[in-house]
Design an enzyme around this catalytic site. Structure first.
Site, PDB file in Angstrom:
ATOM      1  N   HIS A  96      34.456  40.716  39.041  1.00 30.75           N
ATOM      2  CA  HIS A  96      35.797  40.297  38.606  1.00 30.75           C
ATOM      3  C   HIS A  96      36.328  39.228  39.576  1.00 30.75           C
ATOM      4  O   HIS A  96      36.347  39.424  40.785  1.00 30.75           O
ATOM      5  CB  HIS A  96      36.757  41.488  38.528  1.00 30.75           C
ATOM      6  CG  HIS A  96      38.041  41.118  37.847  1.00 30.75           C
ATOM      7  ND1 HIS A  96      38.186  41.176  36.476  1.00 30.75           N
ATOM      8  CD2 HIS A  96      39.196  40.613  38.336  1.00 30.75           C
ATOM      9  CE1 HIS A  96      39.398  40.744  36.157  1.00 30.75           C
ATOM     10  NE2 HIS A  96      40.027  40.398  37.270  1.00 30.75           N
ATOM     11  N   ALA A  97      36.756  38.100  39.008  1.00 25.90           N
ATOM     12  CA  ALA A  97      37.134  36.953  39.840  1.00 25.90           C
ATOM     13  C   ALA A  97      38.292  37.278  40.786  1.00 25.90           C
ATOM     14  O   ALA A  97      39.238  37.958  40.407  1.00 25.90           O
ATOM     15  CB  ALA A  97      37.524  35.780  38.943  1.00 25.90           C
ATOM     16  N   HIS A 133      42.743  29.099  38.035  1.00 26.67           N
ATOM     17  CA  HIS A 133      43.572  30.273  38.371  1.00 26.67           C
ATOM     18  C   HIS A 133      43.298  30.717  39.812  1.00 26.67           C
ATOM     19  O   HIS A 133      44.218  30.898  40.614  1.00 26.67           O
ATOM     20  CB  HIS A 133      43.262  31.406  37.381  1.00 26.67           C
ATOM     21  CG  HIS A 133      43.962  32.687  37.694  1.00 26.67           C
ATOM     22  ND1 HIS A 133      45.142  33.068  37.091  1.00 26.67           N
ATOM     23  CD2 HIS A 133      43.658  33.682  38.561  1.00 26.67           C
ATOM     24  CE1 HIS A 133      45.526  34.238  37.581  1.00 26.67           C
ATOM     25  NE2 HIS A 133      44.639  34.643  38.480  1.00 26.67           N
ATOM     26  N   GLU A 134      42.043  30.859  40.137  1.00 24.84           N
ATOM     27  CA  GLU A 134      41.685  31.339  41.488  1.00 24.84           C
ATOM     28  C   GLU A 134      42.051  30.320  42.554  1.00 24.84           C
ATOM     29  O   GLU A 134      42.571  30.678  43.614  1.00 24.84           O
ATOM     30  CB  GLU A 134      40.180  31.665  41.564  1.00 24.84           C
ATOM     31  CG  GLU A 134      39.723  32.780  40.629  1.00 24.84           C
ATOM     32  CD  GLU A 134      40.543  34.049  40.749  1.00 24.84           C
ATOM     33  OE1 GLU A 134      41.104  34.305  41.821  1.00 24.84           O
ATOM     34  OE2 GLU A 134      40.645  34.789  39.759  1.00 24.84           O
ATOM     35  N   HIS A 141      45.543  30.539  43.634  1.00 18.09           N
ATOM     36  CA  HIS A 141      45.804  31.560  44.666  1.00 18.09           C
ATOM     37  C   HIS A 141      45.527  30.992  46.056  1.00 18.09           C
ATOM     38  O   HIS A 141      46.310  31.156  46.983  1.00 18.09           O
ATOM     39  CB  HIS A 141      44.888  32.764  44.459  1.00 18.09           C
ATOM     40  CG  HIS A 141      45.275  33.664  43.320  1.00 18.09           C
ATOM     41  ND1 HIS A 141      46.528  34.214  43.194  1.00 18.09           N
ATOM     42  CD2 HIS A 141      44.549  34.162  42.275  1.00 18.09           C
ATOM     43  CE1 HIS A 141      46.555  35.005  42.113  1.00 18.09           C
ATOM     44  NE2 HIS A 141      45.373  34.981  41.540  1.00 18.09           N
ATOM     45  N   GLU A 198      50.174  34.730  40.470  1.00 19.46           N
ATOM     46  CA  GLU A 198      49.261  34.636  39.322  1.00 19.46           C
ATOM     47  C   GLU A 198      49.537  33.409  38.457  1.00 19.46           C
ATOM     48  O   GLU A 198      48.716  33.047  37.616  1.00 19.46           O
ATOM     49  CB  GLU A 198      49.354  35.907  38.468  1.00 19.46           C
ATOM     50  CG  GLU A 198      48.984  37.193  39.203  1.00 19.46           C
ATOM     51  CD  GLU A 198      47.567  37.183  39.765  1.00 19.46           C
ATOM     52  OE1 GLU A 198      46.727  36.434  39.247  1.00 19.46           O
ATOM     53  OE2 GLU A 198      47.313  37.908  40.755  1.00 19.46           O
ATOM     54  N   HIS A 247      41.456  46.400  36.453  1.00 17.38           N
ATOM     55  CA  HIS A 247      42.626  46.623  37.310  1.00 17.38           C
ATOM     56  C   HIS A 247      43.026  48.092  37.438  1.00 17.38           C
ATOM     57  O   HIS A 247      43.803  48.432  38.321  1.00 17.38           O
ATOM     58  CB  HIS A 247      43.800  45.780  36.793  1.00 17.38           C
ATOM     59  CG  HIS A 247      43.471  44.315  36.766  1.00 17.38           C
ATOM     60  ND1 HIS A 247      42.558  43.775  35.879  1.00 17.38           N
ATOM     61  CD2 HIS A 247      43.887  43.278  37.539  1.00 17.38           C
ATOM     62  CE1 HIS A 247      42.455  42.472  36.102  1.00 17.38           C
ATOM     63  NE2 HIS A 247      43.243  42.147  37.092  1.00 17.38           N
ATOM     64  N   TYR A 283      50.761  39.783  35.719  1.00 19.78           N
ATOM     65  CA  TYR A 283      50.150  38.838  34.770  1.00 19.78           C
ATOM     66  C   TYR A 283      51.076  38.571  33.589  1.00 19.78           C
ATOM     67  O   TYR A 283      51.086  37.485  33.034  1.00 19.78           O
ATOM     68  CB  TYR A 283      48.794  39.361  34.280  1.00 19.78           C
ATOM     69  CG  TYR A 283      47.825  39.612  35.405  1.00 19.78           C
ATOM     70  CD1 TYR A 283      47.258  38.549  36.107  1.00 19.78           C
ATOM     71  CD2 TYR A 283      47.490  40.904  35.796  1.00 19.78           C
ATOM     72  CE1 TYR A 283      46.376  38.768  37.155  1.00 19.78           C
ATOM     73  CE2 TYR A 283      46.603  41.132  36.842  1.00 19.78           C
ATOM     74  CZ  TYR A 283      46.048  40.068  37.515  1.00 19.78           C
ATOM     75  OH  TYR A 283      45.180  40.290  38.558  1.00 19.78           O
TER      76      TYR A 283
HETATM   77  O1  X8Z Z   1      42.445  39.453  36.923  1.00 22.75           O
HETATM   78  C1  X8Z Z   1      42.721  38.305  36.611  1.00 22.75           C
HETATM   79  C2  X8Z Z   1      42.255  37.145  37.493  1.00 22.75           C
HETATM   80  C3  X8Z Z   1      42.170  37.536  38.902  1.00 22.75           C
HETATM   81  S1  X8Z Z   1      43.721  37.797  39.599  1.00 22.75           S
HETATM   82  C4  X8Z Z   1      40.893  36.683  37.047  1.00 22.75           C
HETATM   83  N1  X8Z Z   1      43.387  38.044  35.476  1.00 22.75           N
HETATM   84  C5  X8Z Z   1      43.812  39.103  34.578  1.00 22.75           C
HETATM   85  C6  X8Z Z   1      42.612  39.772  33.896  1.00 22.75           C
HETATM   86  O2  X8Z Z   1      41.503  39.236  33.992  1.00 22.75           O
HETATM   87  O3  X8Z Z   1      42.789  40.806  33.263  1.00 22.75           O
HETATM   88  C7  X8Z Z   1      43.817  36.735  35.019  1.00 22.75           C
HETATM   89  C8  X8Z Z   1      44.462  36.971  33.695  1.00 22.75           C
HETATM   90  C9  X8Z Z   1      44.684  38.444  33.564  1.00 22.75           C
HETATM   91 ZN    ZN Z   2      44.871  36.101  39.878  1.00 28.35          ZN
END
Ligand code: X8Z
Ligand code: ZN
Length: 628
Positions: A366-367, A396-397, A400, A424, A527, A537
């Site tokens: 997960h990024a 997105h990254e 951050h 975010e 998450h 988010y």
């Molecule tokens: O978790 C993330 C990022 C890392 S903060 C890739 N996002 C959420 C997800 O993937 O569920 C970005 C959008 C929503």
């Molecule tokens: Zn993020």
């Protein structure tokens, strides 16, 4: 493990990882009065001879705490980095040890900070002290062994997710492979199998999860909150109850747009799959939406592509045609930021980041974006695929990382986003400027392929399938966790509660007649086992459009919002940096005002952006019965 750190030692600033970054809780001036009154009462009942400690003592305490936090985070963040890049029994155990240490420190400092409740502090010290008192997003109680148990559970949950695999067509299939099938297959039975298969990784998490909920609730109560949900809601410079209303208000603004998109998408799915698989008036089957969690629907854009509109842009095809690799995709992202006047990424970013999925070891795919030394050692970690979705995730990254670097000179207590939604929203706001014109400028799109004005609705539909579709998912994840923390959902209701909210907010249902009795579907979303709050988010999806609009106004752009790109605009870059440099040193409305001129989060920018699409959708849906 970012989580451990973040959660464990959060204290605002033990924020090495963005995406798992904890929020420094601070309290708005209106609340401050209440706190002071309460604190004075506490001090009074503590004994009339004990006068509150002095401002000087408070200052010294904060300085000492800051030193301790910095020291531990330098050490812990490297452990978390290694663990997330190399998941083994040993690295898990190291991460759990570091997590326990961080959790203990966080709890101890939060409790020590209570000593200054009765001291009337200057604003800045009060803000830092209140941040410290909030402890972490996953606070450990003081009792012996609790921090160790908590850290162990949290490490275990994340590692279970990170290494999750299931058997499909005789292959052990991981999330990346499963996601590719969900994105591209149009075979409903295959989609269902893969969707269900991924969810076989999470039942094993359920007991641990409920154990964790008990521990962090106990920790939150020791900090003075009714439960962990209340602790989280207290992190927005406003009263927690007011934050619930704020989230509802924002959702109320954008829900009509989501409803139209839902109605149009459901009709397209009904058309392709037929009444048996997708009835025209029932919630949408979650496995048909091109994404493992039905959270963004861009991968089924082809099913909803408007008939009478010109062709949009397929970034995946462009990347493939130009033969770009993952590193080159990141370089393009960096190029956007430098075009705004930001410094290039340091050499160490390129040496130390993880950009492609290693073949020979387990990593948390997960990024995420990391800040290892609170100075310049910024990195990303993602198993990048060469497609449009990950092209946006790179921005997105990097957002951050750029934020982390911008606030590096702040006190450790303020080294975080103005609120977690800001963190975010930064890179996402930049990605809204990836317009066809921009793609031509950087040589990714040939000028003769530039979409004409007749392609507006297509371009907006592509964007809406990502951004508008996401909104209710962004909201429901923590609605679920709030109910779990408050006890409204008991462990036996974890899964049914999840689906109750999936239906209520997103209008989705699971495939199949029922879910297995032991299902724990929330655990199949990063998450939840990764213990990262999610409301951020939802807020980011509102804020990024507000930032985009403000930036385009600043740039003097006069066309439609979705056509605006701020590429190469140094003035916007400077103003953006000024907001980011503030970190969390001021209540978030101050930061918002610094960049946008308004102190309120507001859904009207996203509505303006999609206004032409809204008219199109209403027209498409006029003879349909929408809703679920
Ligand atoms: O978790 C993330 C990022 C890392 S903060 C890739 N996002 C959420 C997800 O993937 O569920 C970005 C959008 C929503
Ligand atoms: Zn993020």
């Amino acid at each position: 493990m970012r989580k451990l750190l973040l959660s464990a030692a959060s204290i605002a600033a033990l924020s090495l990882v963005a995406c798992g970054e904890t929020q420094n809780s601070t309290i708005s001036s209106s609340d401050k009065t209440a706190i002071t009154v309460k604190s004075l009462t506490e001090a009074a009942t503590a004994g009339s001879d004990s006068s509150p400690p002095s401002i000087q003592e408070a200052k010294e305490f904060l300085e000492k705490s800051e030193e301790e936090i910095v020291k531990l985070s330098e050490f812990a963040s490297k452990i978390y980095w290694v663990q997330a890049n190399f998941i083994t029994e040993d690295t898990n155990s190291l991460a759990a040890m570091a997590g326990a240490q961080a959790a203990k420190m966080s709890t101890r400092l939060a409790n020590e900070a209570k000593r200054f409740n009765g001291t009337s502090l200057p604003l800045d010290l009060r803000r830092k002290m209140d941040g410290l008192k909030r402890g972490s997003n996953f606070p450990a109680p003081e009792r012996e062994g609790a921090a160790e148990d908590l850290a162990q559970i949290m490490t275990n949950l994340e590692a279970t997710y990170g290494t999750g695999k299931f058997l499909y067509k005789n292959n052990m299939t991981n999330l990346g492979e499963a996601s590719d099938i969900i994105a591209s297959s149009r075979d409903a039975s295959e989609l269902q199998k893969v969707w269900e298969g991924w969810r076989t990784i999470s039942p094993v998490m359920k007991d641990k999860y409920s154990e964790m909920v008990k521990i962090v609730n106990e920790g939150s109560q020791e900090l003075g909150y009714s439960d962990t949900g209340a602790l989280w809601r207290g992190g927005y410079d406003m009263d927690g109850e007011a934050f619930i209303k704020e989230a509802d208000r924002l959702w109320g603004q954008v829900k009509p747009l989501y409803n139209e998109l839902h109605c149009n998408t459901r009709a397209a799915l009904n058309n392709i799959y037929g009444n048996d698989i997708q009835p025209i008036n029932a919630p949408i089957r979650a496995d048909l939406l091109g994404n493992m969690w039905g959270q963004s629907w861009g991968n089924i854009y082809d099913l909803v592509a408007p008939n009478n509109s010109g062709k949009g842009v397929n970034i995946t095809s462009l990347l493939e045609e130009k033969g770009l690799n993952q590193k080159e995709m990141v370089e393009i992202g960096e190029g956007f930021f430098t075009s705004l006047g930001f410094e290039p990424l340091p050499d160490t970013f390129w040496e130390r980041s993880l950009i492609t999925k290693p073949k020979d070891r387990e990593v948390v795919c997960h990024a995420s974006a990391w800040d290892l030394d609170d100075k310049d050692d910024i990195r990303i970690k993602m198993c990048t695929k060469i497609n449009g979705e990950d092209f946006v995730t790179i921005h997105h990254e990097l957002g951050h990382n750029i934020y982390q670097r911008a606030y590096k000179n702040q006190s450790v207590f303020y080294k975080t986003g103005a609120n977690d939604g800001f963190h975010e929203a930064i890179g996402d706001m930049i990605a809204l400027s990836i317009t066809p014109d921009y793609l031509v400028k950087i040589g990714l799109l040939d000028p003769q392929d530039l979409p004409g004005e007749d392609a507006d609705i297509s371009l907006l539909m592509q964007q809406a399938m990502e951004k508008v579709a996401f909104l209710p998912f962004g909201l429901m994840v923590d609605q679920w966790r709030w109910k779990v923390f408050s006890g409204e959902y008991s462990p036996s209701e974890y899964n049914s509660g999840w689906w109750e909210l999936r239906e209520k907010y997103q209008g989705l249902r699971h495939p199949g007649v029922s879910r297995p009795a032991d299902a724990f579907d929330p655990g199949a979303k990063f998450h939840i086992p990764g213990n990262t709050p999610y409301m951020r988010y939802f807020l980011a999806h509102i804020l990024q459009f507000q930032f985009h609009k403000a930036a385009c106004d600043m740039a003097g752009f006069e066309g439609a919002l979705h056509e605006c790109s701020i590429y190469e605009n140094k003035e916007v870059g400077q103003r953006f940096n000024e907001m980011m440099e503030m970190g969390a040193s001021k209540p978030w409305p101050d930061a918002l005002e610094a960049f946008t001129g308004t102190r309120e989060m507001d859904g009207s920018a996203i509505l303006e952006y999609f206004d032409p699409l809204m008219s199109y959708l209403k027209d498409q849906n006029k003879n349909r019965s929408c809703g679920w």
